[in-house]
Design a protein around this motif. Structure first.
Motif, PDB file in Angstrom:
ATOM      1  N   ILE A 196       0.638  -0.860   0.087  1.00  0.00           N
ATOM      2  CA  ILE A 196       0.261  -0.162  -0.224  1.00  0.00           C
ATOM      3  C   ILE A 196       0.531   1.433   0.129  1.00  0.00           C
ATOM      4  N   ALA A 197       0.658   1.984  -1.030  1.00  0.00           N
ATOM      5  CA  ALA A 197       1.458   3.624  -0.861  1.00  0.00           C
ATOM      6  C   ALA A 197       1.025   3.295   0.218  1.00  0.00           C
ATOM      7  N   PRO A 198       1.684   5.532   0.152  1.00  0.00           N
ATOM      8  CA  PRO A 198       1.038   6.644   1.104  1.00  0.00           C
ATOM      9  C   PRO A 198      -0.285   7.211   0.738  1.00  0.00           C
ATOM     10  N   ASN A 199      -0.256   6.994  -0.339  1.00  0.00           N
ATOM     11  CA  ASN A 199      -2.297   7.315  -0.484  1.00  0.00           C
ATOM     12  C   ASN A 199      -3.342   6.543  -0.812  1.00  0.00           C
ATOM     13  N   SER A 200      -2.736   5.392  -0.044  1.00  0.00           N
ATOM     14  CA  SER A 200      -3.601   3.905  -0.394  1.00  0.00           C
ATOM     15  C   SER A 200      -3.912   3.315  -1.169  1.00  0.00           C
ATOM     16  N   LEU A 201      -3.361   3.881  -2.602  1.00  0.00           N
ATOM     17  CA  LEU A 201      -2.767   2.829  -3.513  1.00  0.00           C
ATOM     18  C   LEU A 201      -2.905   1.754  -3.515  1.00  0.00           C
ATOM     19  N   LEU A 202      -2.862   0.628  -4.622  1.00  0.00           N
ATOM     20  CA  LEU A 202      -2.111  -0.767  -4.146  1.00  0.00           C
ATOM     21  C   LEU A 202      -1.188  -0.023  -5.011  1.00  0.00           C
ATOM     22  N   ILE A 203       0.153  -0.604  -4.793  1.00  0.00           N
ATOM     23  CA  ILE A 203       0.804  -0.744  -6.248  1.00  0.00           C
ATOM     24  C   ILE A 203       1.810  -1.841  -5.625  1.00  0.00           C
ATOM     25  N   ALA A 204       3.008  -2.561  -6.663  1.00  0.00           N
ATOM     26  CA  ALA A 204       3.680  -3.381  -6.881  1.00  0.00           C
ATOM     27  C   ALA A 204       4.524  -3.167  -6.555  1.00  0.00           C
ATOM     28  N   ASN A 205       5.724  -2.827  -5.548  1.00  0.00           N
ATOM     29  CA  ASN A 205       7.060  -1.919  -5.422  1.00  0.00           C
ATOM     30  C   ASN A 205       7.994  -2.607  -4.955  1.00  0.00           C
ATOM     31  N   ALA A 206       7.852  -2.980  -3.703  1.00  0.00           N
ATOM     32  CA  ALA A 206       8.445  -3.619  -2.071  1.00  0.00           C
ATOM     33  C   ALA A 206       9.304  -4.971  -3.295  1.00  0.00           C
ATOM     34  N   SER A 207      10.355  -4.860  -2.946  1.00  0.00           N
ATOM     35  CA  SER A 207      11.840  -6.286  -3.710  1.00  0.00           C
ATOM     36  C   SER A 207      11.584  -7.274  -2.532  1.00  0.00           C
ATOM     37  N   ILE A 208      11.260  -6.693  -1.086  1.00  0.00           N
ATOM     38  CA  ILE A 208      11.452  -7.598  -0.210  1.00  0.00           C
ATOM     39  C   ILE A 208      10.299  -7.744   0.755  1.00  0.00           C
ATOM     40  N   PRO A 209       9.232  -8.166   1.379  1.00  0.00           N
ATOM     41  CA  PRO A 209       7.769  -8.013   2.123  1.00  0.00           C
ATOM     42  C   PRO A 209       8.335  -7.577   3.554  1.00  0.00           C
ATOM     43  N   GLY A 210       7.304  -7.079   3.788  1.00  0.00           N
ATOM     44  CA  GLY A 210       7.020  -6.796   5.383  1.00  0.00           C
ATOM     45  C   GLY A 210       6.332  -6.520   5.781  1.00  0.00           C
ATOM     46  N   PRO A 211       5.610  -6.547   7.021  1.00  0.00           N
ATOM     47  CA  PRO A 211       4.283  -6.013   7.141  1.00  0.00           C
ATOM     48  C   PRO A 211       3.459  -5.246   5.945  1.00  0.00           C
ATOM     49  N   ASN A 212       4.090  -4.060   5.252  1.00  0.00           N
ATOM     50  CA  ASN A 212       2.808  -3.010   4.657  1.00  0.00           C
ATOM     51  C   ASN A 212       2.965  -4.066   3.429  1.00  0.00           C
ATOM     52  N   GLU A 213       3.170  -5.179   3.300  1.00  0.00           N
ATOM     53  CA  GLU A 213       3.108  -6.060   1.982  1.00  0.00           C
ATOM     54  C   GLU A 213       2.596  -7.431   2.552  1.00  0.00           C
ATOM     55  N   GLU A 214       1.844  -7.420   4.088  1.00  0.00           N
ATOM     56  CA  GLU A 214       1.142  -8.526   4.724  1.00  0.00           C
ATOM     57  C   GLU A 214       0.019  -8.485   4.647  1.00  0.00           C
ATOM     58  N   PHE A 215      -1.231  -9.428   3.801  1.00  0.00           N
ATOM     59  CA  PHE A 215      -2.434  -8.935   4.123  1.00  0.00           C
ATOM     60  C   PHE A 215      -3.466  -9.897   4.611  1.00  0.00           C
ATOM     61  N   GLY A 216      -4.462  -9.280   5.643  1.00  0.00           N
ATOM     62  CA  GLY A 216      -5.355 -10.241   6.315  1.00  0.00           C
ATOM     63  C   GLY A 216      -5.864 -10.766   4.831  1.00  0.00           C
ATOM     64  N   ILE A 217      -6.431 -11.944   5.148  1.00  0.00           N
ATOM     65  CA  ILE A 217      -7.652 -12.586   3.978  1.00  0.00           C
ATOM     66  C   ILE A 217      -8.649 -13.104   4.943  1.00  0.00           C
ATOM     67  N   ARG A 218      -9.765 -13.795   4.533  1.00  0.00           N
ATOM     68  CA  ARG A 218     -11.436 -13.853   5.280  1.00  0.00           C
ATOM     69  C   ARG A 218     -11.662 -14.408   3.960  1.00  0.00           C
ATOM     70  N   LEU A 219     -12.416 -15.466   4.099  1.00  0.00           N
ATOM     71  CA  LEU A 219     -13.446 -16.288   3.385  1.00  0.00           C
ATOM     72  C   LEU A 219     -15.349 -15.331   3.830  1.00  0.00           C
ATOM     73  N   ALA A 220     -15.067 -14.902   2.543  1.00  0.00           N
ATOM     74  CA  ALA A 220     -16.162 -13.577   2.447  1.00  0.00           C
ATOM     75  C   ALA A 220     -17.421 -14.236   2.219  1.00  0.00           C
ATOM     76  N   ASN A 221     -17.766 -15.441   1.620  1.00  0.00           N
ATOM     77  CA  ASN A 221     -19.181 -16.027   1.301  1.00  0.00           C
ATOM     78  C   ASN A 221     -19.023 -17.595   2.000  1.00  0.00           C
ATOM     79  N   ARG A 222     -18.298 -17.604   2.859  1.00  0.00           N
ATOM     80  CA  ARG A 222     -18.337 -18.661   3.795  1.00  0.00           C
ATOM     81  C   ARG A 222     -18.525 -18.643   5.477  1.00  0.00           C
ATOM     82  N   PRO A 223     -19.652 -18.730   5.405  1.00  0.00           N
ATOM     83  CA  PRO A 223     -20.547 -18.200   6.957  1.00  0.00           C
ATOM     84  C   PRO A 223     -19.948 -19.781   7.554  1.00  0.00           C
ATOM     85  N   PHE A 224     -19.453 -21.043   7.222  1.00  0.00           N
ATOM     86  CA  PHE A 224     -19.128 -22.382   7.621  1.00  0.00           C
ATOM     87  C   PHE A 224     -18.713 -23.163   6.055  1.00  0.00           C
TER      88      PHE A 224
END
Length: 498
Positions: free
Chosen positions: A360-388
């Motif tokens: 995520i860039a400072p203006n909140s835009l999604l970009i492909a920029n980092a050569s080494i991943p850090g906390p800014n390149e980690e995304f929480g992921i959640r199943l959106a259409n599966r209550p079970f």
């Protein structure tokens, strides 16, 4: 940029597979020895699953071959005996498949003209005179969590629990209410909604399965199905609001639906806990605190591959463009839409085709920029259409059995695992009765615990996942039938269909 019309994916091999049930209630089976074919099994497993390969199809019949999951074909010898192997000639292994009005199939050997039949144990082709012993009931072998797509209306079925009805009006199957559990019992099917109500003959959802929720199913190769009450009524969309209800006069194939596995839709959150959302037609920002349809992405990945595509509800795929920006305007097979996924304790890291990691860039835009991943390149992921979850492994579904106090992994029907999200990628597993999953010192599970435990889910494919149990081991299926959490590494027995 305009939205593209949502097009359902092409049928996959698992959509074309069936189990074939004889008049005696047993399944056509290929045995692991001597290339034998029997019909003694009482459940649908891998050796009872057949892929229907169609070479010529008409309204009431088709010329087909039956292929096992081993890649070998059902073949008939001149004396009527059956076995499985590779065909010797162009017609060897071909059958004339006839679709009967009662939903049954008959299979007639093209070469000999004799019908496939069973005596409840053995299988053979001896008779040219059709009888009840030649009737086979097809049972779709795909995972029981399904969606129903109407080709005529170009929409998906959607359960509305607030009014107790089902409508065929969802253009995109991104919501949990588009998913149904397909229960097979005594030759009939019961459709259970995501809120655990059942489609009934009375045009309203029922709270319990009964004779009024039992439907007969006609099955065609390619995943086409039609549901009826067995008394002349067919299920199809009716009226201006496309209510799914029984009627006696469907037009132009209104009664036919494409039956497919329920797709996985996910939401992604940045380290600031903002949802990734498509804004201004195609641009993707991590700026929303609330989940909207434009914050949902279909998770598409070939089984066993770390390559991922994310499809937005606007019909386009996420793609890396100039200046390292990532936008939602890609097409299905476009190389810029393929990202490599990495996992870190339930959080996902995405690597773009140029080798850079998404952040995520400072203006909140999604970009492909980092050569080494850090906390800014980690995304929480959640199943959106599966209550079970309904989990299927190598030996069957995960569920409870009256003969065992431990969770089993070889069941014919699943027990629902309700998901209670607590952190990104971390869930509590809750049984349908309201109690929590508990784990023993032996790595086995019981469904009546008092306290919630943490389970870490990582997606391994479009409909595949692994589960890291509270004891630090991966959950796996065992040949004994007991569900275990004792694997340090991800093996084939740790992969679950959902």
């Amino acid at each position: 940029m305009d939205e593209v019309e949502w097009t359902p994916r092409q049928p996959k091999p698992e959509d074309l597979r069936v189990g074939l049930i004889s008049w005696a209630g047993s399944y056509l089976t290929y045995e692991p020895y001597n290339h034998m074919i029997t019909a003694a099994a009482k459940g649908l497993g891998r050796r009872q699953t057949w892929e229907i390969l169609v070479s010529n199809e008409h309204e009431t019949q088709a010329v087909v071959r039956l292929r096992s999951l081993q890649g070998l074909y059902l073949l008939c010898e001149a004396d009527g005996n059956l076995y499985y192997d590779r065909p010797r000639t162009s017609h060897h292994g071909s059958f004339l498949l006839r679709f009967h009005r009662n939903g049954k199939w008959t299979l007639q050997c093209i070469i000999s003209g004799r019908y496939l039949e069973s005596d409840g144990q053995d299988v053979f082709c001896n008779s040219r005179v059709l009888s009840a012993y030649h009737m086979w009931t097809p049972r779709p072998a795909l995972h029981v969590h399904v969606i129903l797509y109407s080709p005529l209306n170009r929409c998906y079925a959607r359960a509305d629990s607030t009014v107790g009805r089902v409508w065929v009006d969802a253009p995109v199957p991104c919501l949990g209410e588009c998913g149904f559990l397909l229960h097979f019992q005594d030759g009939c099917y019961h459709l259970e909604t995501s809120t655990h109500f059942f489609l009934s003959h009375l045009d309203r959802l029922a709270s319990q399965p009964s004779s009024q929720t039992a439907f007969h199913m006609q099955v065609r190769p390619g995943g086409l199905v039609a549901l009826s009450d067995g008394e002349g009524g067919m299920l199809y969309a009716q009226g201006p609001r496309l209510l799914l209800a029984l009627g006696s006069n469907p037009h132009r194939g209104e009664e036919w639906f494409i039956l497919q596995r329920c797709p996985a839709w996910v939401s992604l959150r940045s380290k600031t806990r903002k949802f990734l959302s498509v804004i201004y037609d195609v641009e993707i920002y991590a700026a929303s605190e609330h989940l909207t349809p434009m914050s949902l992405f279909q998770f598409e990945s070939e089984n066993g591959s770390p390559i991922l595509q994310l499809r937005s509800a606007n019909g386009f795929y996420l793609a890396q463009r100039r200046h390292r920006t990532v936008v939602a305007n890609g097409y299905h097979l476009e190389s810029d839409t393929f990202f490599r996924m990495h996992w870190n304790c339930g959080r996902i890291i995405l690597q773009s085709p140029n080798g850079r990691f998404l952040g995520i860039a400072p203006n909140s835009l999604l970009i492909a920029n980092a050569s080494i991943p850090g906390p800014n390149e980690e995304f929480g992921i959640r199943l959106a259409n599966r209550p079970f979850l309904a989990l299927r492994g190598r030996y069957g579904y995960v569920g409870t059995s009256p003969e065992h106090d431990l969770m089993q992994c070889n069941m014919d029907q699943p027990s629902c695992i309700h998901l209670l999200p607590c952190r990104q990628g971390i869930y509590h597993f809750q049984a349908q009765c309201g109690s929590f999953w508990s784990i023993t010192s032996f790595g086995t599970f019981r469904p009546w615990g008092k306290f919630a435990l943490n389970f870490c889910i990582e997606l391994q494919g479009s409909n595949l996942l692994t589960v890291l149990a509270p004891n630090g081991f991966y959950m796996r299926s065992d040949r004994s039938g007991t569900l275990l959490a004792d694997s340090e590494d991800i093996t084939k027995e740790c992969i679950w269909e959902f």
